[in-house]
Structure formats: structure tokens, C-alpha cells
Design a protein around this motif. Structure first.
Motif, mmCIF file in Angstrom:
data_model
loop_
_atom_site.group_PDB
_atom_site.id
_atom_site.type_symbol
_atom_site.label_atom_id
_atom_site.label_comp_id
_atom_site.label_asym_id
_atom_site.label_seq_id
_atom_site.Cartn_x
_atom_site.Cartn_y
_atom_site.Cartn_z
ATOM 1 N N VAL A 104 87.496 38.841 51.414
ATOM 2 C CA VAL A 104 88.276 39.197 50.228
ATOM 3 C C VAL A 104 88.277 38.048 49.220
ATOM 4 C CG1 VAL A 104 90.589 39.749 49.412
ATOM 5 C CG2 VAL A 104 89.684 40.911 51.370
ATOM 6 N N PRO A 108 92.932 41.707 55.720
ATOM 7 C CA PRO A 108 92.608 41.893 54.312
ATOM 8 C C PRO A 108 91.424 42.829 54.127
ATOM 9 C CG PRO A 108 92.883 39.601 54.815
ATOM 10 C CD PRO A 108 92.847 40.307 56.112
ATOM 11 N N GLY A 109 91.407 43.531 52.992
ATOM 12 C CA GLY A 109 90.304 44.443 52.710
ATOM 13 C C GLY A 109 90.595 45.867 53.087
ATOM 14 N N THR A 110 91.566 46.087 53.957
ATOM 15 C CA THR A 110 91.933 47.447 54.328
ATOM 16 C C THR A 110 93.439 47.585 54.245
ATOM 17 O OG1 THR A 110 91.874 46.709 56.604
ATOM 18 C CG2 THR A 110 90.014 47.976 55.839
ATOM 19 N N TRP A 163 90.177 51.145 51.288
ATOM 20 C CA TRP A 163 89.194 50.171 51.747
ATOM 21 C C TRP A 163 88.584 49.540 50.507
ATOM 22 C CZ3 TRP A 163 84.648 51.945 55.372
ATOM 23 C CH2 TRP A 163 84.079 50.819 55.974
ATOM 24 N N ILE A 164 88.612 48.237 50.409
ATOM 25 C CA ILE A 164 88.214 47.591 49.151
ATOM 26 C C ILE A 164 86.698 47.587 48.985
ATOM 27 C CG2 ILE A 164 87.996 45.174 49.881
ATOM 28 C CD1 ILE A 164 89.715 44.492 47.423
ATOM 29 N N PHE A 186 91.772 42.254 39.542
ATOM 30 C CA PHE A 186 91.482 43.572 40.091
ATOM 31 C C PHE A 186 92.008 44.688 39.184
ATOM 32 C CE2 PHE A 186 91.018 41.957 44.685
ATOM 33 C CZ PHE A 186 89.693 41.730 44.451
ATOM 34 N N THR A 234 93.999 47.782 44.743
ATOM 35 C CA THR A 234 93.225 46.555 44.926
ATOM 36 C C THR A 234 94.093 45.327 44.663
ATOM 37 O OG1 THR A 234 92.398 47.097 42.757
ATOM 38 C CG2 THR A 234 90.905 47.399 44.574
ATOM 39 N N HIS A 291 95.906 44.523 47.723
ATOM 40 C CA HIS A 291 95.071 43.760 48.652
ATOM 41 C C HIS A 291 95.213 42.270 48.394
ATOM 42 C CE1 HIS A 291 92.827 46.750 50.815
ATOM 43 N NE2 HIS A 291 92.647 47.431 49.721
ATOM 44 N N LYS A 294 97.752 40.436 51.124
ATOM 45 C CA LYS A 294 97.000 39.918 52.267
ATOM 46 C C LYS A 294 96.697 38.445 52.162
ATOM 47 C CE LYS A 294 97.164 43.946 52.511
ATOM 48 N NZ LYS A 294 95.899 44.551 52.442
ATOM 49 N N CYS A 295 96.188 38.019 51.018
ATOM 50 C CA CYS A 295 95.872 36.603 50.867
ATOM 51 C C CYS A 295 97.139 35.775 50.980
ATOM 52 C CB CYS A 295 95.185 36.345 49.529
ATOM 53 S SG CYS A 295 93.524 36.980 49.483
#
Lengths: 166, 123
Positions: free
Chosen positions: A81, A118-120, A135-136, B29, B34, B37, B41-42
């Protein structure tokens, strides 16, 4: 009654860890802790304990073993990501997949694992226990099949979810 | 500087790097999914490393004789567990609410959920 005792013991352990300061606890702290744990146990017993499936220590051992592969996948996906953030190359989409789990606990466990990677990002679920995952970077190969394969989205997570929570 | 200090600085560096990437992703994004995300997440990954730095600092000071600082480590660990539990739940709730209120994923190559919601509307 068993639910009440379990919740009280859990509250008391959390209290002890929160009040620990390098020395042993004083008597007043312990008494206050017991009192507040009983209050917490009465208030939260119906929310905290639904059934006693998760009381099996084997599931907790599996959970601890799961942390290893999980953090590996998480770190790997994080770099992916990070690459997408820098370059801006994305190919997003919402895919439906059937992990084939039976219990709600296992599905929650899997959905949270997918979201933490990350990414999902799990968006929704339906009555047949399918997951809708944003899903990215959608894999073109995965789009050709219906239902979509779980493998590229969540690697071995369904297997672990079955061991831990089903 | 001791090895422990180096380790703490490296962990702080990694944590700051991923939190920085999260804020960059939030601007780059195109749509809400997105951005989720990047924004959730990060941040989790960055926060894990920032918390690890604090935990190591607390254990190190405890080892050097400053006993009350062990509570810093324990509290940070509990905060870390709380982040790991609440972060996916919050992201999931925001994404579901966004899709229910009709926000389409931008640039999407496939949207299975929309087909399902259309089927439900027909019923």
C-alpha cells in the motif's frame, strides 16, 4: 452465573494490570478493584459472554500462533500500500467471496483480519456468510471466476479463523 | 547512545514514516474507500511501531531502576490492543454506511455489492 464470574475475573485482571506500578498492589487498591469488577460483571455479563466456545484454551493457543503469519502478511501488505500511495497506481473494486465459515464469531474474526491487513477492507456481509471486500488492487485473474477465490485476498486467514473461532 | 536508544529511534522513524504515508494517501486517493485504506491501515501499522517504541522505553527505564515507568509500558500495550480492536470495526462501519448511502467506488473495475443491493431492491 458462570458468565458473571468470567466477566468479573476479566475485569479484575484488567484492573490489576492498569493499576500496577512496579510494586505490589496495596490492600485498598485490591478492595476497590473487587468492588468495581463486581459492578462491571453485573453490568456486562450478557454482552461479554455469549457462549463458552471461546473458553477452550486450545483456541487461545491457536490465536497466539496466528499472530505470527498475521503480522507477516500485514507488514507485506503495508509495503504494497505504501508503494501505491507513492505511485498512485490503484485498481479498486468490491469483490464477493465465500470463505465457507459457519459461525458468526469466525466470520467477524476473518472480517477484522481482512480489514487490518492493508489493501483489503471488508464492507458488507450477507445471510449466506459471504463477505464483500473492497480491494485496492484487484487481480485480473481473480475476476474471471465466480465465486471469487479467497486465496489472493486473504491468503490462509479462513483456515486460521476456522481453527480459532469455529 | 546505547543500542536500546537506537532501537527506539528506529521504531519511531518507521512509525512516523507510515503515519506520514497515511496522510499523503488521504489526499492522493480518489474516493472514500481508498482513503479509508490509507487513513486506517497505514495508521495502524505506524501506531504499532510508535507504541513499541514507548513500550521499549518503559521496560528500559524499569530495568535501570525507575520502577513506576513500567506502568507506561503496560498502559501503552492496552492502548495498542484497543487500537487493533476498534480500528477495523470503525473502518468497516464507515465503508458500509458509505455504500448504503449510495457512494460508488471510484474507478472500480468490479462492484459485486451493488448487484446484490439491486437484487434486494427488486424484491
Amino acid at each position: 452465573m458462570l458468565a458473571f464470574i468470567g466477566t468479573t475475573i476479566f475485569c479484575f485482571i484488567v484492573w490489576l494490570t492498569l493499576t500496577f506500578n512496579g510494586h505490589m498492589w496495596g490492600t485498598d487498591e485490591i478492595i476497590a478493584g473487587i468492588f468495581l469488577s463486581v459492578v462491571g460483571g453485573i453490568a456486562a455479563r450478557k454482552v461479554f459472554v455469549k457462549d463458552f466456545k471461546m473458553a477452550n484454551p486450545k483456541r487461545w493457543l491457536f490465536f497466539i500462533a496466528y499472530l505470527g503469519p498475521f503480522f507477516y502478511q500485514m507488514a507485506k501488505a503495508n509495503f504494497d500500500v505504501a508503494y501505491r500511495v507513492i505511485t498512485g497506481k490503484i485498481n479498486p473494486g468490491i469483490v464477493k467471496m465465500s470463505p465457507g465459515l459457519k459461525s458468526d464469531t469466525a466470520l467477524t474474526f476473518l472480517a477484522n483480519s481482512i480489514t487490518l491487513t492493508p489493501g483489503t477492507l471488508s464492507v458488507d456481509t450477507d445471510d449466506e456468510k459471504n463477505l464483500y471486500v473492497h480491494w485496492i488492487n484487484v487481480d485480473e485473474e481473480a475476476l474471471k471466476k465466480m465465486p471469487r477465490p479467497c486465496e489472493p485476498v486473504c491468503s490462509t486467514f479462513p483456515k486460521w479463523a476456522r481453527r480459532v473461532a469455529e | 547512545m546505547t543500542y536500546v536508544e537506537w532501537l527506539i529511534y528506529i521504531f519511531l522513524g518507521i512509525g512516523l514514516f507510515f503515519n506520514f504515508l497515511a496522510s499523503v494517501g488521504l489526499m492522493r486517493f480518489p474516493d472514500v474507500y481508498t482513503r479509508l485504506h490509507a487513513g486506517t491501515k497505514c495508521t495502524t501499522f505506524g501506531s504499532i511501531f510508535l507504541s513499541l517504541a514507548v513500550i521499549i522505553y518503559g521496560i528500559w527505564k524499569y530495568h535501570e531502576g525507575d520502577t513506576p515507568l513500567i506502568s507506561l509500558s503496560i498502559h501503552t500495550f492496552i492502548a495498542l490492543v484497543a487500537i487493533m480492536l476498534t480500528n477495523p470495526t470503525g473502518a468497516h462501519a464507515i465503508a458500509r454506511a458509505a455504500h448504503r448511502s449510495g457512494v460508488k467506488p471510484a474507478m472500480a473495475v468490479v462492484d459485486d455489492l451493488e448487484e446484490k443491493e439491486e437484487e434486494n431492491d427488486d424484491d
